[in-house]
Design an enzyme around this catalytic site. Structure first.
Site, PDB file in Angstrom:
ATOM      1  CB  SER A 273       2.927  -4.105  -7.563  1.00 12.86           C
ATOM      2  OG  SER A 273       3.462  -2.863  -7.973  1.00 12.86           O
ATOM      3  CG  HIS A 303       1.315  -0.279  -4.159  1.00 10.38           C
ATOM      4  ND1 HIS A 303       2.002   0.693  -4.831  1.00 10.38           N
ATOM      5  CD2 HIS A 303       1.704  -1.468  -4.731  1.00 10.38           C
ATOM      6  CE1 HIS A 303       2.769   0.138  -5.768  1.00 10.38           C
ATOM      7  NE2 HIS A 303       2.592  -1.172  -5.738  1.00 10.38           N
ATOM      8  CG  HIS A 349       6.341   8.030  -3.392  1.00  9.96           C
ATOM      9  ND1 HIS A 349       7.531   7.352  -3.441  1.00  9.96           N
ATOM     10  CD2 HIS A 349       5.507   7.410  -4.266  1.00  9.96           C
ATOM     11  CE1 HIS A 349       7.423   6.377  -4.322  1.00  9.96           C
ATOM     12  NE2 HIS A 349       6.209   6.375  -4.839  1.00  9.96           N
ATOM     13  NE  ARG A 358       4.542   7.653 -10.761  1.00  7.53           N
ATOM     14  CZ  ARG A 358       4.384   6.673  -9.866  1.00  7.53           C
ATOM     15  NH1 ARG A 358       4.236   5.418 -10.265  1.00  7.53           N
ATOM     16  NH2 ARG A 358       4.367   6.951  -8.564  1.00  7.53           N
ATOM     17  CG  ASP A 404      -2.120   6.338  -7.051  1.00  9.92           C
ATOM     18  OD1 ASP A 404      -2.308   5.819  -8.162  1.00  9.92           O
ATOM     19  OD2 ASP A 404      -1.335   5.877  -6.206  1.00  9.92           O
ATOM     20  NE  ARG A 430       3.924  -0.615 -11.481  1.00  7.91           N
ATOM     21  CZ  ARG A 430       4.201   0.152 -10.436  1.00  7.91           C
ATOM     22  NH1 ARG A 430       4.551  -0.402  -9.304  1.00  7.91           N
ATOM     23  NH2 ARG A 430       4.165   1.478 -10.512  1.00  7.91           N
ATOM     24  NE  ARG A 450      14.925 -17.748   4.811  1.00  6.07           N
ATOM     25  CZ  ARG A 450      14.880 -17.393   6.079  1.00  6.07           C
ATOM     26  NH1 ARG A 450      15.240 -16.176   6.459  1.00  6.07           N
ATOM     27  NH2 ARG A 450      14.476 -18.263   6.986  1.00  6.07           N
TER      28      ARG A 450
HETATM   29  N1  AMX Z   1      -1.546  11.708   4.718  1.00  9.16           N
HETATM   30  C1  AMX Z   1      -1.420  11.604   6.054  1.00  9.16           C
HETATM   31  N2  AMX Z   1      -0.340  11.111   6.663  1.00  9.16           N
HETATM   32  C2  AMX Z   1       0.681  10.743   5.876  1.00  9.16           C
HETATM   33  C3  AMX Z   1       0.652  10.863   4.475  1.00  9.16           C
HETATM   34  C4  AMX Z   1      -0.532  11.353   3.906  1.00  9.16           C
HETATM   35  N3  AMX Z   1      -0.696  11.460   2.597  1.00  9.16           N
HETATM   36  N4  AMX Z   1       1.817  10.413   3.984  1.00  9.16           N
HETATM   37  C5  AMX Z   1       2.559  10.019   5.031  1.00  9.16           C
HETATM   38  N5  AMX Z   1       1.869  10.216   6.179  1.00  9.16           N
HETATM   39  C6  AMX Z   1       2.254   9.837   7.527  1.00  9.16           C
HETATM   40  C7  AMX Z   1       2.473   8.332   7.584  1.00  9.16           C
HETATM   41  O1  AMX Z   1       1.238   7.645   7.721  1.00  9.16           O
HETATM   42  C8  AMX Z   1       3.381   8.212   8.769  1.00  9.16           C
HETATM   43  O2  AMX Z   1       2.594   8.331   9.937  1.00  9.16           O
HETATM   44  P1  AMX Z   1       2.926   7.467  11.257  1.00  9.16           P
HETATM   45  O3  AMX Z   1       4.280   7.943  11.695  1.00  9.16           O
HETATM   46  O4  AMX Z   1       1.824   7.826  12.192  1.00  9.16           O
HETATM   47  O5  AMX Z   1       2.945   6.044  10.845  1.00  9.16           O
HETATM   48  C9  AMX Z   1       4.245   9.464   8.642  1.00  9.16           C
HETATM   49  O6  AMX Z   1       3.513  10.394   7.844  1.00  9.16           O
HETATM   50  C10 AMX Z   1       5.596   9.207   7.993  1.00  9.16           C
HETATM   51  O7  AMX Z   1       5.374   8.570   6.756  1.00  9.16           O
HETATM   52  P2  AMX Z   1       6.394   8.760   5.539  1.00  9.16           P
HETATM   53  O8  AMX Z   1       7.709   8.246   5.966  1.00  9.16           O
HETATM   54  O9  AMX Z   1       6.328  10.141   5.014  1.00  9.16           O
HETATM   55  O10 AMX Z   1       5.738   7.852   4.423  1.00  9.16           O
HETATM   56  P3  AMX Z   1       5.854   6.274   4.244  1.00  9.16           P
HETATM   57  O11 AMX Z   1       7.068   6.002   3.442  1.00  9.16           O
HETATM   58  O12 AMX Z   1       5.717   5.553   5.522  1.00  9.16           O
HETATM   59  O13 AMX Z   1       4.523   5.960   3.410  1.00  9.16           O
HETATM   60  C11 AMX Z   1       2.905   6.312   1.737  1.00  9.16           C
HETATM   61  C12 AMX Z   1       4.391   6.325   2.062  1.00  9.16           C
HETATM   62  C13 AMX Z   1       2.730   6.484   0.238  1.00  9.16           C
HETATM   63  C14 AMX Z   1       2.323   4.956   2.141  1.00  9.16           C
HETATM   64  C15 AMX Z   1       2.209   7.467   2.483  1.00  9.16           C
HETATM   65  O14 AMX Z   1       2.735   8.708   2.052  1.00  9.16           O
HETATM   66  C16 AMX Z   1       0.716   7.453   2.326  1.00  9.16           C
HETATM   67  O15 AMX Z   1       0.045   6.734   3.074  1.00  9.16           O
HETATM   68  N6  AMX Z   1       0.148   8.246   1.351  1.00  9.16           N
HETATM   69  C17 AMX Z   1      -1.263   8.216   1.067  1.00  9.16           C
HETATM   70  C18 AMX Z   1      -1.630   6.953   0.272  1.00  9.16           C
HETATM   71  C19 AMX Z   1      -1.117   7.055  -1.146  1.00  9.16           C
HETATM   72  O16 AMX Z   1      -1.280   8.049  -1.836  1.00  9.16           O
HETATM   73  N7  AMX Z   1      -0.501   5.967  -1.631  1.00  9.16           N
HETATM   74  C20 AMX Z   1      -0.036   5.873  -3.013  1.00  9.16           C
HETATM   75  C21 AMX Z   1       1.465   5.939  -3.140  1.00  9.16           C
HETATM   76  C22 AMX Z   1       1.903   5.773  -4.584  1.00  9.16           C
HETATM   77  C23 AMX Z   1       1.602   4.384  -5.071  1.00  9.16           C
HETATM   78  O17 AMX Z   1       2.178   3.412  -4.613  1.00  9.16           O
HETATM   79  N8  AMX Z   1       0.695   4.236  -5.981  1.00  9.16           N
END
Ligand code: AMX
Length: 465
Positions: A273, A303, A349, A358, A404, A430, A450
């Protein structure tokens, strides 16, 4: 001559933090309650400081780019300047150098309250200074004065179908309010670019002031039979007006909202965001268009929508397993989620590598005000179980809970059970961070963003593959 002009000219002439006033000679900046005047004092100093820094260190190398980073969502790549906050992987967020517990201590509270007023956090993000109570009161008053929204936006919101997600309604309403953009008007009139930040400031203040009303109309249309929101009360703070418009009377819900709107505001510049708002703003799209774009990113389940996803997931868990559940039952449920190719919402994360502060401050709020709430107990139990499962699963780099994982359980305790609305609250908060950054983007004259993209073929050639 306006005070703003006097300030701008005199910043060059006067000693740091002291300015002349019409009546009494010299005045300390901390006595000023008009945020724009304070910024007018700070902007030229920051511009000079960065100019000198770039002159001396502009060609210094600060990192290296690996092929994996291009395919891996640019994790760890230093590529943006954001002044308002910095995220440490272990310690979590610091707003202008202040941790969340420090903000809870130093930022002004509402009378009788214990949580920081988001107005104070906004002042801190904008200026880097902890505001006085009078400065915070002035922001509350200014936002109340600027809160009315154009009638075509009300009409539009009242005509959306019930199946349009609250975040889509929120984003559409923000775009529709662009008819009032002072930045777009000033640009069309051909103002000098050195004044862009002033128009971005006006739009940002207007937008932040109006968001609670927009959000409350969406809430009442979707979940309260289209009942009217009450008028803004100029004697109330931003959060108190918001909860009143939503239709909540419990003071503790308002206190929660003050905490909620403070802690969701900013998470440095690279999150979806913040980065989107900054990127779109770099094309000199006005703050309405830029912020709406950021909100479309916040609406993604990885997110901001994760707060909705968490409560839906926990509710499903309760429906399947009933009230009291054992850790083994939880483990099985979590494994089922993972094995069906889904993420455990609220955990993991992109930057953080420890429990999100948080999450911690919301947990402390719950321990203080709702320690026996069954849903809170379940969320606390999940905190004991999920990380080990994620570690065993072996994929997530961070197995710990993020913001979250906790927010929904607090909202439902006070009666806000409409999960698909939760991300709108995140969005209202936000705005404080991304719009403060946007004002500084224009003040610092940051150019069109860019970066260079490459094809796989070009990359292979580059590395000699
Ligand atoms: N559950 C299951 N698998 C997860 C996970 C979770 N909570 N968090 C990470 N992983 C997986 C990823 O999907 C990825 O799998 P892949 O290799 O098959 O693609 C692997 O672990 C490596 O990911 P990462 O490097 O640890 O995380 P990232 O930086 O790629 O992604 C995030 C970060 C937040 C998108 C991820 O941890 C996630 O999907 N969490 C659940 C959704 C969530 O809570 N989002 C909110 C984040 C905070 C916010 O922005 N509000």
């Amino acid at each position: 001559m306006s005070l703003l002009r006097v300030l701008s000219r005199n910043t060059i002439l006067q000693a740091k933090n002291f300015l002349p006033t019409a009546s009494c000679g010299v005045r300390n900046v901390s006595e000023l309650t008009n945020l724009k005047d304070v910024l007018a004092d700070k902007v030229p100093k920051e511009q000079e400081d960065i100019k000198a820094f770039r002159k001396n260190y502009g060609t210094k190398v600060i990192g290296e780019i690996q092929v994996d980073m291009l395919y891996g969502g640019m994790r760890g790549m230093k590529g943006l300047v954001t002044e308002t906050s910095v995220l440490d992987p272990d310690e979590g967020i610091r707003f202008r150098g202040y941790s969340i517990p420090e903000c809870q201590k130093v930022l002004p509270h509402a009378p009788g309250g214990e949580e920081p007023l988001p107005e104070g956090l906004f002042w801190l993000l904008m200026t880097g200074d902890v505001p006085t109570e009078n400065q915070v009161k002035a922001i509350s008053k200014e936002w109340a004065d600027r809160a009315s929204i154009p009638s075509h936006v009300v009409h539009m919101l009242n005509n959306f179908p019930n199946n349009l997600h609250p975040m889509s309604q929120f984003s559409a309403a923000i775009c529709a309010m662009q008819s009032d953009s002072k930045f777009a008007k000033a640009y069309a009139e051909g103002v000098h670019k050195s004044t862009y930040w002033e128009h971005a400031y006006e739009d940002s203040m207007d937008l932040i002031a109006k968001l609670p009303t927009v959000a409350a109309i969406i809430y009442r249309n979707l979940y309260r039979g289209g009942s009217n929101v009450c008028p803004i009360n100029v004697d109330l703070d931003w959060s108190a007006n918001f909860t009143a418009m939503l239709g909540y009377e419990d003071n503790m819900f308002t206190e929660l909202m003050r905490l909620y709107l403070t802690i969701h505001s900013d998470h440095e510049g690279g999150n979806v965001s913040a980065h989107t708002t900054h990127l779109v703003g770099s094309a000199l799209s006005d703050p309405y268009l830029s912020f709406a774009a950021g909100m479309n990113g916040l609406a993604g389940p990885l997110h901001g929508l994760a707060n909705q996803e968490v409560l839906m997931w926990v509710t499903k868990l309760q429906e399947q397993l009933g009230g009291e559940v054992s850790n083994d039952q939880l483990k099985e449920f979590i494994w089922n989620t993972l094995q069906s190719g889904q993420v455990v919402p609220g955990y993991g994360h992109a930057v953080l590598r420890k429990t999100d502060p948080r999450y911690m401050c919301q947990r402390e709020f719950a321990l203080k005000h709702l320690p026996t709430d069954p849903m809170f107990k379940l969320v606390a139990q999940l905190h004991d179980v999920v990380p080990d499962v994620l570690l065993e699963h072996g994929k997530a780099k961070n197995p710990w809970p993020n913001v979250d994982a906790h927010s929904g359980v607090l909202l439902q305790h006070y009666g806000m059970t409409e999960m698909s609305y939760y991300t709108v609250l995140f969005g209202v908060s936000r705005a404080l961070g991304v719009l403060a950054s946007l004002v500084w983007d224009r003040a610092l004259g940051l150019p069109l963003e860019r970066p260079k993209s490459m094809s796989t073929k070009g990359l292979k050639k580059l590395v000699g593959a």
